[in-house]
Design a protein around this motif. Structure first.
Motif, PDB file in Angstrom:
ATOM      1  N   GLU A  29       0.766  -1.117  -0.010  1.00  0.00           N
ATOM      2  CA  GLU A  29      -0.039  -0.021   0.118  1.00  0.00           C
ATOM      3  C   GLU A  29       0.795   1.374   0.125  1.00  0.00           C
ATOM      4  OE1 GLU A  29      -2.859   1.917   3.436  1.00  0.00           O
ATOM      5  OE2 GLU A  29      -3.436  -0.094   2.737  1.00  0.00           O
ATOM      6  N   THR A  30       1.887   1.063   0.659  1.00  0.00           N
ATOM      7  CA  THR A  30       2.923   2.468   0.787  1.00  0.00           C
ATOM      8  C   THR A  30       3.607   2.554  -0.480  1.00  0.00           C
ATOM      9  OG1 THR A  30       3.091   2.066   3.296  1.00  0.00           O
ATOM     10  CG2 THR A  30       4.709   3.413   2.321  1.00  0.00           C
ATOM     11  N   ALA A  31       3.999   1.722  -0.956  1.00  0.00           N
ATOM     12  CA  ALA A  31       4.674   1.562  -2.284  1.00  0.00           C
ATOM     13  C   ALA A  31       3.996   1.959  -3.533  1.00  0.00           C
ATOM     14  CB  ALA A  31       5.208   0.218  -2.612  1.00  0.00           C
ATOM     15  N   ARG A  32       2.648   1.641  -3.537  1.00  0.00           N
ATOM     16  CA  ARG A  32       1.610   2.131  -4.342  1.00  0.00           C
ATOM     17  C   ARG A  32       1.282   3.765  -4.191  1.00  0.00           C
ATOM     18  NH1 ARG A  32      -2.082  -0.163  -7.746  1.00  0.00           N
ATOM     19  NH2 ARG A  32      -2.038  -2.251  -6.556  1.00  0.00           N
ATOM     20  N   GLN A  33       1.390   4.146  -2.992  1.00  0.00           N
ATOM     21  CA  GLN A  33       1.094   5.435  -2.698  1.00  0.00           C
ATOM     22  C   GLN A  33       2.412   6.236  -3.077  1.00  0.00           C
ATOM     23  OE1 GLN A  33      -1.997   6.604  -1.696  1.00  0.00           O
ATOM     24  NE2 GLN A  33      -0.991   8.541  -2.131  1.00  0.00           N
ATOM     25  N   ILE A  34       3.644   6.078  -2.802  1.00  0.00           N
ATOM     26  CA  ILE A  34       4.856   6.455  -3.271  1.00  0.00           C
ATOM     27  C   ILE A  34       4.800   6.872  -4.754  1.00  0.00           C
ATOM     28  CG2 ILE A  34       7.125   6.402  -3.321  1.00  0.00           C
ATOM     29  CD1 ILE A  34       7.116   5.092  -0.356  1.00  0.00           C
ATOM     30  N   PHE A  35       4.445   5.551  -5.400  1.00  0.00           N
ATOM     31  CA  PHE A  35       4.894   5.352  -6.780  1.00  0.00           C
ATOM     32  C   PHE A  35       3.664   6.772  -7.158  1.00  0.00           C
ATOM     33  CE2 PHE A  35       3.585   3.568 -10.890  1.00  0.00           C
ATOM     34  CZ  PHE A  35       4.933   3.612 -11.286  1.00  0.00           C
ATOM     35  N   PHE A  42       8.842   6.629 -10.568  1.00  0.00           N
ATOM     36  CA  PHE A  42       9.881   5.909  -9.733  1.00  0.00           C
ATOM     37  C   PHE A  42      10.064   4.444 -10.126  1.00  0.00           C
ATOM     38  CE2 PHE A  42      10.342   8.019  -5.234  1.00  0.00           C
ATOM     39  CZ  PHE A  42      10.927   9.394  -6.074  1.00  0.00           C
ATOM     40  N   GLY A  43      11.580   4.160 -10.406  1.00  0.00           N
ATOM     41  CA  GLY A  43      11.686   2.703 -10.663  1.00  0.00           C
ATOM     42  C   GLY A  43      11.899   1.891  -9.455  1.00  0.00           C
ATOM     43  N   SER A  44      12.458   0.702  -9.450  1.00  0.00           N
ATOM     44  CA  SER A  44      12.654  -0.007  -8.372  1.00  0.00           C
ATOM     45  C   SER A  44      13.943   0.520  -7.458  1.00  0.00           C
ATOM     46  CB  SER A  44      12.921  -1.565  -8.633  1.00  0.00           C
ATOM     47  OG  SER A  44      14.205  -1.478  -9.320  1.00  0.00           O
ATOM     48  N   ASP A  49      14.496   2.619  -2.043  1.00  0.00           N
ATOM     49  CA  ASP A  49      15.119   3.674  -1.215  1.00  0.00           C
ATOM     50  C   ASP A  49      14.103   4.563  -0.452  1.00  0.00           C
ATOM     51  OD1 ASP A  49      17.504   5.086  -0.332  1.00  0.00           O
ATOM     52  OD2 ASP A  49      16.801   6.932  -1.600  1.00  0.00           O
ATOM     53  N   ARG A  50      13.008   4.823  -1.030  1.00  0.00           N
ATOM     54  CA  ARG A  50      12.056   5.536  -0.172  1.00  0.00           C
ATOM     55  C   ARG A  50      11.238   4.697   0.879  1.00  0.00           C
ATOM     56  NH1 ARG A  50      10.101  10.415  -2.646  1.00  0.00           N
ATOM     57  NH2 ARG A  50      12.014  11.399  -3.147  1.00  0.00           N
ATOM     58  N   PHE A  61      15.254  -5.941  -5.638  1.00  0.00           N
ATOM     59  CA  PHE A  61      14.849  -7.062  -6.213  1.00  0.00           C
ATOM     60  C   PHE A  61      13.359  -7.336  -5.666  1.00  0.00           C
ATOM     61  CE2 PHE A  61      19.259  -7.390  -7.474  1.00  0.00           C
ATOM     62  CZ  PHE A  61      19.129  -7.468  -8.948  1.00  0.00           C
ATOM     63  N   LYS A  62      13.124  -7.261  -4.279  1.00  0.00           N
ATOM     64  CA  LYS A  62      11.945  -7.327  -3.821  1.00  0.00           C
ATOM     65  C   LYS A  62      11.126  -6.321  -3.970  1.00  0.00           C
ATOM     66  CE  LYS A  62       9.715  -7.815   0.971  1.00  0.00           C
ATOM     67  NZ  LYS A  62      10.072  -8.144   2.220  1.00  0.00           N
ATOM     68  N   THR A  63      11.591  -5.216  -4.146  1.00  0.00           N
ATOM     69  CA  THR A  63      10.887  -4.068  -4.588  1.00  0.00           C
ATOM     70  C   THR A  63      10.435  -4.151  -6.137  1.00  0.00           C
ATOM     71  OG1 THR A  63      12.085  -2.666  -3.122  1.00  0.00           O
ATOM     72  CG2 THR A  63      10.495  -1.585  -5.045  1.00  0.00           C
ATOM     73  N   ARG A  64      11.347  -4.714  -7.051  1.00  0.00           N
ATOM     74  CA  ARG A  64      10.978  -4.989  -8.380  1.00  0.00           C
ATOM     75  C   ARG A  64       9.888  -6.033  -8.436  1.00  0.00           C
ATOM     76  NH1 ARG A  64      15.657  -6.371 -12.405  1.00  0.00           N
ATOM     77  NH2 ARG A  64      15.534  -8.473 -11.456  1.00  0.00           N
ATOM     78  N   ARG A  65      10.054  -7.135  -7.597  1.00  0.00           N
ATOM     79  CA  ARG A  65       8.853  -8.030  -7.522  1.00  0.00           C
ATOM     80  C   ARG A  65       7.598  -7.375  -7.183  1.00  0.00           C
ATOM     81  NH1 ARG A  65       6.748 -10.365  -3.802  1.00  0.00           N
ATOM     82  NH2 ARG A  65       8.368  -9.835  -2.305  1.00  0.00           N
ATOM     83  N   LEU A  66       7.588  -6.687  -6.232  1.00  0.00           N
ATOM     84  CA  LEU A  66       6.459  -5.855  -5.662  1.00  0.00           C
ATOM     85  C   LEU A  66       5.687  -5.203  -6.796  1.00  0.00           C
ATOM     86  CD1 LEU A  66       4.560  -5.402  -2.970  1.00  0.00           C
ATOM     87  CD2 LEU A  66       6.362  -3.313  -2.745  1.00  0.00           C
TER      88      LEU A  66
END
Length: 127
Positions: A29-35, A42-44, A49-50, A61-66
Motif C-alpha cells: 500500500e505504501t509503495a503504491r502511494q509513493i509511486f 519511480f523505478g525499483s 530507497d523510499r 529486487f524485492k521492490t521490483r517483484r512488488l
C-alpha cells in the motif's frame, strides 16, 4: 524429527506469518502511494530507497517483484522541447501583410511555408 531444542525455541519466538502478511500488505500500500505521489516515474531503485527510509525491509529486487505484482509501470514524462526562441537580439522583420490575405491583383503578396514529413531516409522537406 531430529531438530535441536534451540531451533525449536527460535521457531517459537519468530513472528507469526499473520504479522508478515500484514506488513507485506502495508508495504504494498505504501509503495503504491509513493509511486502515485511521484507521478509514476519511480523505478525499483528509488522506490526501494523510499521504502527503506520509511522503515520497510525492501531491497531492489524485492521492490521490483512488488512492482510487478502490483502492475506498477514506470511512465517517464515527455521532455519539454522549446520550439521558439523569442529572446534574441536579431532583427525582426516587419509584418507588412498584417493578416490581410485578400488582395486585388495576383503577384502582389507572396508567402511561404515549410512542410516536412518523416520518412525512413530522414526528414523530407517540401517547399
Amino acid at each position: 524429527m531430529q531438530e535441536s531444542t534451540s531451533a525449536y525455541y527460535d521457531w517459537l519466538k519468530a513472528p507469526k506469518d499473520v504479522d508478515k502478511e500484514q506488513q507485506d500488505r502495508k508495504m504494498a500500500e505504501t509503495a503504491r502511494q509513493i509511486f502515485v505521489d511521484n507521478k509514476q516515474c519511480f523505478g525499483s531503485r528509488r522506490l526501494a530507497d523510499r521504502l527503506q527510509k520509511q522503515g520497510f525491509a525492501a531491497g531492489r529486487f524485492k521492490t521490483r517483484r512488488l512492482m510487478r505484482d502490483l502492475r506498477l509501470q514506470v511512465r517517464y514524462p515527455k521532455r519539454f522541447k522549446a520550439t521558439t526562441d523569442s529572446n534574441h537580439n536579431e532583427a525582426i522583420s516587419p509584418n507588412r501583410l498584417d493578416r490581410q490575405f485578400q488582395v486585388a491583383k495576383p503577384n502582389q503578396v507572396w508567402t511561404t511555408d515549410i512542410t516536412y514529413v518523416w520518412t525512413l531516409q530522414g526528414w523530407l522537406y517540401v517547399y
